[in-house]
Scaffold this active site. Structure first.
Site, PDB file in Angstrom:
ATOM      1  N   SER A  41      -7.379   2.017  -3.778  1.00 33.14           N
ATOM      2  CA  SER A  41      -6.248   2.735  -3.188  1.00 33.14           C
ATOM      3  C   SER A  41      -5.299   3.250  -4.257  1.00 33.14           C
ATOM      4  O   SER A  41      -4.464   4.109  -3.974  1.00 33.14           O
ATOM      5  CB  SER A  41      -5.489   1.851  -2.208  1.00 33.14           C
ATOM      6  OG  SER A  41      -4.947   0.734  -2.854  1.00 33.14           O
TER       7      SER A  41
ATOM      8  N   GLY B  93     -25.176   9.109 -15.955  1.00 33.31           N
ATOM      9  CA  GLY B  93     -25.049  10.097 -14.895  1.00 33.31           C
ATOM     10  C   GLY B  93     -24.410   9.488 -13.651  1.00 33.31           C
ATOM     11  O   GLY B  93     -23.754   8.444 -13.709  1.00 33.31           O
TER      12      GLY B  93
ATOM     13  N   ASP C 163       1.063   3.937  -3.191  1.00 29.81           N
ATOM     14  CA  ASP C 163       0.620   5.325  -3.050  1.00 29.81           C
ATOM     15  C   ASP C 163       1.708   6.312  -3.466  1.00 29.81           C
ATOM     16  O   ASP C 163       1.446   7.274  -4.197  1.00 29.81           O
ATOM     17  CB  ASP C 163       0.220   5.597  -1.595  1.00 29.81           C
ATOM     18  CG  ASP C 163      -1.031   4.842  -1.163  1.00 29.81           C
ATOM     19  OD1 ASP C 163      -1.763   4.373  -2.043  1.00 29.81           O
ATOM     20  OD2 ASP C 163      -1.258   4.718   0.050  1.00 29.81           O
TER      21      ASP C 163
ATOM     22  N   GLU D 114       0.821  -1.203   0.000  1.00 32.40           N
ATOM     23  CA  GLU D 114       0.000   0.000   0.000  1.00 32.40           C
ATOM     24  C   GLU D 114       0.859   1.258   0.000  1.00 32.40           C
ATOM     25  O   GLU D 114       0.643   2.177  -0.793  1.00 32.40           O
ATOM     26  CB  GLU D 114      -0.918  -0.003   1.225  1.00 32.40           C
ATOM     27  CG  GLU D 114      -1.821   1.206   1.323  1.00 32.40           C
ATOM     28  CD  GLU D 114      -2.758   1.287   0.137  1.00 32.40           C
ATOM     29  OE1 GLU D 114      -2.541   2.170  -0.728  1.00 32.40           O
ATOM     30  OE2 GLU D 114      -3.690   0.473   0.061  1.00 32.40           O
TER      31      GLU D 114
ATOM     32  N   ASP E 105     -18.579   8.973 -18.589  1.00 36.21           N
ATOM     33  CA  ASP E 105     -19.686   8.296 -17.925  1.00 36.21           C
ATOM     34  C   ASP E 105     -19.565   6.780 -18.084  1.00 36.21           C
ATOM     35  O   ASP E 105     -19.411   6.272 -19.195  1.00 36.21           O
ATOM     36  CB  ASP E 105     -21.011   8.780 -18.512  1.00 36.21           C
ATOM     37  CG  ASP E 105     -22.204   8.457 -17.637  1.00 36.21           C
ATOM     38  OD1 ASP E 105     -21.992   8.010 -16.490  1.00 36.21           O
ATOM     39  OD2 ASP E 105     -23.346   8.669 -18.093  1.00 36.21           O
ATOM     40  N   ILE E 106     -19.601   6.074 -16.970  1.00 40.14           N
ATOM     41  CA  ILE E 106     -19.519   4.609 -16.977  1.00 40.14           C
ATOM     42  C   ILE E 106     -20.938   4.064 -16.791  1.00 40.14           C
ATOM     43  O   ILE E 106     -21.595   4.362 -15.789  1.00 40.14           O
ATOM     44  CB  ILE E 106     -18.608   4.087 -15.843  1.00 40.14           C
ATOM     45  CG1 ILE E 106     -17.260   4.830 -15.846  1.00 40.14           C
ATOM     46  CG2 ILE E 106     -18.413   2.589 -15.967  1.00 40.14           C
ATOM     47  CD1 ILE E 106     -16.467   4.698 -17.122  1.00 40.14           C
TER      48      ILE E 106
ATOM     49  N   ASP F  95     -23.774   7.352 -10.387  1.00 38.47           N
ATOM     50  CA  ASP F  95     -24.260   6.082  -9.852  1.00 38.47           C
ATOM     51  C   ASP F  95     -23.399   5.683  -8.654  1.00 38.47           C
ATOM     52  O   ASP F  95     -22.318   6.246  -8.432  1.00 38.47           O
ATOM     53  CB  ASP F  95     -24.267   4.986 -10.928  1.00 38.47           C
ATOM     54  CG  ASP F  95     -22.910   4.743 -11.568  1.00 38.47           C
ATOM     55  OD1 ASP F  95     -21.984   4.313 -10.845  1.00 38.47           O
ATOM     56  OD2 ASP F  95     -22.762   4.980 -12.780  1.00 38.47           O
TER      57      ASP F  95
END
Length: 543
Positions: A455, A506, A255, A251, A492-493, A508
């Site tokens: 992450s 839109g 990052d 992690e 937009d997915i 979600d």
């Protein structure tokens, strides 16, 4: 004569399911606890934050001005210090700007001071921890002054939101369209030029660490200068790599490498704290109020279901995030990797701190690209849901936070096709690639590997914000209201689900507004997005 005491609001702890009490803690064991205090003029902070949340023009306060106006009152600090002295507890640190006092002492003294019984527990997933049940009791002279007492219970509060792709073999061929460097991802999402020079990206970590050799090798192979990375210890935490890339080291390194590749001119300040409610809250408070490194954007890739937090910890944490908004600090938080239930035993849940209304909550997608490594384009993008073993983006509806003004009028679409108007905070706000199957190539423990998870999305957006801040010459601050007013700045997915919720045109509860068009986002936030690609840092660069 026994002193009158009162229950500290929000301090109740329920027994941890599947935890077995091993026995009492050693009365002579030493420990540390973080006490948070009320702020003078909290109402003024609330009003300022609400104004910012509505998208109204508001000049952020400097850290110095905030401290001068809103630091803990000297008389309140004196009362906490007198209480500590009465119970033979030592004051380890006082941070008036953050309104926190760290106390140290033995288990026996803390049990007397706060009217609790501390025991050791064993849990199949959490391991061994010091815990308590019931509420905390405080003397009447501290009622209304002390708002939380964190750290009596040191169970692991949060988990990192990353997924390592198993069996990954690095490829350096010209046509690599399954995994990507952060530079390629920035190119796919058309990030504006820039390197974040003059900015600081704060990263909160609850364990693990990084090695200089990993960072040196990684950025060298990307063909770019290694960013300046500063480790900041919080509550005894430190940069402590374990050598296990599947643990917290994965992690931490993920990052840094993503944020550092996208904004190599920025300083990366990594705040290391113990994985407890006290450590997590204190790390965020120190990042927000750090007058030395002064992060303009903070990335958080750790979290847990809302139901796993005590009310006092949730409130203390959310107030720290509110303070970030008033200071003009953008906070990006991962929305979780376990679908709509967030690994909660009680059904669907959203992850906190991503569910805070003062956070840019970052969900996940799965990207399919076409072209060569130096000239990629997105062929398709769907909700990240690789099944129970592969992970899925978090998302849903908060049980704790009301509907923010920038989400008014929105609806959540469920997997069965039904819809319902949002009445509370919806998660996430935005999304980007998070599937390990289309993940980010990073280097951990000397080995290149592919990593996904939400992450990865939080530091990606933090790097984008750092670029925009550098271009503007000032921080964009709390961005949610502006981004919801500029929905066309997102891809937009509309395909896929995360369990209970489905993608739809839109906003979600899987991918929020969608994945970024970086230049359009920069324009929406007031930054320049008209220049060509930055050759100096290889935005399109493969390796």
């Amino acid at each position: 004569m026994t002193k009158a005491r009162e229950r500290l609001a929000g301090s109740d702890r329920e027994p941890v399911k599947d935890a077995r009490r091993v026995g009492p803690t050693d009365p002579g064991e030493t420990m540390r606890v973080v006490v948070t205090l009320r702020r003078p003029s909290q109402q003024a902070i609330d009003e300022a934050a609400q104004k910012i949340a509505r998208g109204e023009p508001a000049e952020p306060l400097t850290r110095e001005a905030f401290a001068a106006r809103f630091s803990a009152a000297p008389e309140d600090l004196a009362k906490v210090e007198a209480f500590a002295k009465e119970y033979d507890l030592s004051v380890q640190r006082t941070d008036a700007a953050a309104c926190t006092v760290m106390l140290a002492g033995t288990v026996e003294r803390f049990q007397r001071a706060f009217g609790v019984e501390l025991s050791h527990y064993e849990h199949p997933k959490l391991g061994r921890f010091r815990g308590r049940t019931g509420c905390i009791l405080i003397p009447q002279e501290l009622v209304g002054i002390v708002t939380s007492v964190l750290g009596l219970d040191d169970r692991p509060q949060a988990r990192p939101h990353f997924r390592i792709r198993s069996g990954y073999e690095p490829r350096r061929a010209a046509a690599r369209t399954e995994t990507f460097t952060p530079l390629q991802m920035a190119s796919l999402y058309d990030f504006p030029p820039g390197d974040g020079s003059g900015q600081c990206i704060g990263i909160v970590e609850l364990g693990g660490g990084y090695t200089e050799s990993d960072l040196r090798q990684y950025f060298s192979e990307l063909g770019m200068a290694e960013p300046r990375v500063v480790a900041v210890g919080v509550d005894g935490g430190s940069n402590a790599p374990s050598g296990n890339p599947s643990g917290a080291d994965g992690e931490v390194t993920l990052d840094i490498e993503i944020a550092g590749a996208v904004a190599p001119g920025a300083t990366i300040a990594v705040y290391f704290a113990p994985n407890s409610d006290a450590g997590f809250v204190d790390a965020v408070k120190q990042a927000v109020h750090d007058s030395t490194n002064k992060p303009s954007v903070i990335s958080i890739s750790w979290g847990a279901p809302e139901s796993s937090w005590t009310a006092q910890a949730l409130t203390a944490f959310n107030q720290a995030l509110q303070e970030a908004a008033t200071l003009g600090v953008t906070v990006c938080a991962a929305a979780g990797d376990s679908g709509s239930n967030d690994s909660s035993a009680g059904g669907d849940s959203v992850d906190f701190p991503a569910s805070s209304p003062y956070v840019l909550a970052c969900g996940g997608t799965r990207v399919t690209a076409s072209g060569s490594a130096s000239s990629l384009s997105i062929k398709s993008e769907v909700v990240w849901n690789d099944g129970a073993s592969g992970g899925a983006t978090g998302g849903g509806i908060s049980s704790e936070f009301g509907l923010p003004p920038w989400q008014e009028g929105l609806k959540a679409t469920y997997a069965d096709g039904t819809t319902a108007a949002l009445t509370k905070r919806g998660v996430p706000d935005v999304a980007a690639d998070a599937s390990p199957a289309s993940g980010y190539e990073v280097l951990v423990g000397g080995q290149l590997t592919a990593v996904g998870g939400t992450s990865a999305v939080a530091p990606l957006f933090a790097g984008l914000i750092a670029r925009i801040n550098a271009t503007q010459g000032k921080p964009v601050g709390f961005v949610n209201a502006k981004l919801y007013a500029a929905a066309r700045a997102f891809r937009d997915i509309t395909q896929g689900n995360n369990g209970s919720f489905a993608a739809a045109p839109g906003w979600d509860a899987c991918t929020g507004l969608g994945s970024p068009d970086g230049r359009k986002i920069a324009a929406a936030l007031g930054g320049s997005a008209t220049q060509g690609p930055s050759a100096s840092h290889g935005i399109a660069g493969g390796t």
